[in-house]
Design an enzyme around this catalytic site. Structure first.
Site, PDB file in Angstrom:
ATOM      1  N   HIS A 195       0.810  -1.221   0.000  1.00 15.13           N
ATOM      2  CA  HIS A 195       0.000   0.000   0.000  1.00 15.13           C
ATOM      3  C   HIS A 195       0.845   1.274   0.000  1.00 15.13           C
ATOM      4  O   HIS A 195       0.290   2.361  -0.168  1.00 15.13           O
ATOM      5  CB  HIS A 195      -0.948  -0.013   1.203  1.00 15.13           C
ATOM      6  CG  HIS A 195      -1.983  -1.080   1.111  1.00 15.13           C
ATOM      7  ND1 HIS A 195      -3.240  -0.871   0.578  1.00 15.13           N
ATOM      8  CD2 HIS A 195      -1.959  -2.397   1.470  1.00 15.13           C
ATOM      9  CE1 HIS A 195      -3.938  -1.997   0.611  1.00 15.13           C
ATOM     10  NE2 HIS A 195      -3.183  -2.933   1.148  1.00 15.13           N
ATOM     11  N   ASP A 399       3.343   9.512  -1.488  1.00 12.12           N
ATOM     12  CA  ASP A 399       2.184   8.825  -0.912  1.00 12.12           C
ATOM     13  C   ASP A 399       1.833   7.625  -1.779  1.00 12.12           C
ATOM     14  O   ASP A 399       1.761   7.750  -3.010  1.00 12.12           O
ATOM     15  CB  ASP A 399       0.979   9.769  -0.856  1.00 12.12           C
ATOM     16  CG  ASP A 399       0.131   9.580   0.385  1.00 12.12           C
ATOM     17  OD1 ASP A 399       0.216   8.502   0.996  1.00 12.12           O
ATOM     18  OD2 ASP A 399      -0.619  10.508   0.739  1.00 12.12           O
TER      19      ASP A 399
END
Length: 526
Positions: A195, A399
């Site tokens: 992730h 991110d």
């Protein structure tokens, strides 16, 4: 990231309201057997309150997204429940989301929480995966703890494994689990999803155990990343370490590990339902009562999120456009994160110093430039904030994806609102109609604020239509179903190991061996 319930910033009067999220209309296809989800944390968190252990739903995009899957699939979820030491010394069960589903709590001692989670995961892996080598601090003892915890996770999963099961391992905390599973049950289907970003190979090699981590990941049959860039970085890294890459797969002994791009989605239907709830809309009216424009930021208080850059750009906006003073505010929700680490404490001090400086310089009667909330908000309040905002600002310096961007879009059933999105967030690859920015350039970011605030309504609505089409085409249920369909169900788990020699792809006598005995020998320097 969905902030969980908790204490909100002092002085706010936002009210916690009941959640009205409904189940999605279209469940994903059944996977043909159980799905064993393995993640660092469970979808429920245990806390000790007045001597009694109570459980609450965990915060975070992963927990929220996978919780929806458990409403439709037969799921067993493995992870840590949040307690350490004598209160969490045995593996145990907690009722899970979805009828008949279970969660299996894996115990961690206080020493393991410190060595595995706080130090190796958060002070080695997290900063390097996000290209912040300056924040990385490595201790060899923490690596040993990381290995031991990963091995315990794998062993716990194996004790509950049944024919027909698929195992889905999540994120950087558990890089080694796929290989431990593969070595012990060569035929069990294993998927792994990262992730976070996967950085360039030369950055990843800054981790002293980078090869061992790659070996761990390659125990999976299918590996998933949010973007093409992350996948390409991973393939370059394994190629540099000597593995053969064939298209989008990696040859590991006799088998191939398939490497795919699967950006995670959100449950857009549920967010839309909640955004239309009258109680939520009443909170929207309350937030907007002063009539000024609102720039909104919602982030964990983490150095990857670019919160200082966001504040500096807002300060620049007020400097260069005095006509906006008193007419626009920045509302920043800063969810506390990892405050036991010095880097995060220093970040909080810096951010709050900037807030004080801006407010001291520009505040006037009846108007505060920056409304700063250091704390969590409940889901209903979060959705109300999304609906009330004129501009959503995401300024991540790096991110993996950033689910906040997608959540904001999902709530904007009114068809309005502008998304400013960092080009360094993984979501930028999908959300092309956002105003994309380099958050390191304060002047560029300030110009983006002004453009968003003065954008014609027709352009705002056109961009939002495109953004909504993008998230509706890839819900969290689509993401999971598509990913798991690539993974066949397990066959006969009782198949003798000798009958599948080489299937695991790791020769126990060869240089790639990474079982417990070999690991101990490596640690001893033999």
């Amino acid at each position: 990231m969905t902030p969980g319930t908790g204490d909100r910033a002092a002085g706010t009067s936002m009210t916690s309201r009941r959640s009205v999220i409904a189940q999605p209309d279209r469940p994903p296809p059944l996977p043909g057997g159980r799905v064993l989800i393995v993640s660092n944390r469970l979808p429920v968190t245990a806390r000790v309150e007045r001597g009694v252990i109570r459980t609450y739903q965990s915060a975070g995009g992963l927990a929220a997204g996978l919780r929806q899957l458990a409403l439709h699939w037969p799921v067993v979820w493995f992870g840590w429940q949040g307690l350490a030491g004598e209160l969490d010394t045995e593996t145990g069960e907690i009722p899970g989301p979805g009828e008949g589903n279970r969660t299996i709590s894996i115990p961690l001692t206080q020493q393991e929480v410190c060595g595995f989670y706080r130090r190796y995961c958060n002070s080695v892996l997290w900063p390097i995966l996000h290209r912040r080598m300056d924040e990385a601090h490595h201790d060899p003892e923490d690596w040993q703890t990381y290995c031991a915890v990963n091995e315990r996770y794998a062993e716990t999963v194996l004790r509950h494994l049944q024919p027909g099961d698929r195992v889905w391992v999540h994120d950087y905390h558990l890089f080694l689990v796929p290989r431990f599973l593969r070595e012990r049950r060569p035929t069990v289907p294993v998927a792994f999803f990262l992730h976070t970003p996967f950085p360039e190979p030369e950055v990843f090699r800054e981790i002293p155990e980078s090869r061992e981590l790659l070996e761990g990941m390659l125990g999976a049959d299918v590996l998933g990343f949010h973007t093409e860039a992350y996948r390409e970085n991973f393939l370059r890294a394994v190629r540099a370490q000597g593995w053969t890459v064939e298209g989008s797969s990696v040859r590991v002994g006799r088998r191939h590990a398939c490497v795919r791009v699967h950006p995670m989605g959100v449950d857009a239907e549920s967010f839309a339902r909640l955004a239309a709830d009258p109680e939520v809309l009443a909170v929207v009216d309350w937030i907007r009562a002063n009539g000024g424009a609102i720039l909104l930021g919602v982030d964990r208080l983490d150095y990857i999120k670019g919160i200082p850059e966001r504040l500096l750009a807002f300060e620049r906006l007020l400097q260069e456009h005095p006509e906006l003073r008193g007419r626009v505010s920045l509302l920043q929700v800063a969810v506390p994160s990892r405050e036991e680490l010095g880097a995060y404490r220093r970040l909080r001090e810096y951010v709050e110093g900037l807030v004080l400086r801006i407010n001291y310089t520009y505040a006037r009667a009846g108007w505060t430039p920056v409304d700063y909330l250091h704390g969590s908000v409940d889901l209903n309040t979060l959705v109300a904030l999304y609906r009330a905002a004129d501009v959503m600002v995401i300024t991540s310096l790096r991110d993996g994806l950033n689910l906040v961007a997608k959540e904001f879009i999902a709530t904007r059933t009114d068809g309005d609102g502008v998304l400013i999105l960092s080009e360094f967030a993984g979501a930028a690859a999908e959300l092309e109609a956002a105003l994309r920015v380099d958050p390191n350039d304060v002047d560029e970011l300030a110009r983006a604020y002004y453009r968003a605030l003065t954008m014609p309504e027709a352009e705002r609505r056109r961009r939002m239509r495109e953004l909504r089409r993008a998230i509706e085409a890839n819900s969290v249920l689509d993401w999971a179903a598509d990913f798991m369909e690539r993974l066949p169900a397990a066959g006969d788990l009782a198949l003798p190991e000798a009958a599948v020699a080489g299937v695991a792809g790791f020769d126990a006598a060869g240089p790639e061996a990474f079982g417990p005995e070999t690991r101990k020998a490596r640690q001893a320097g033999t």
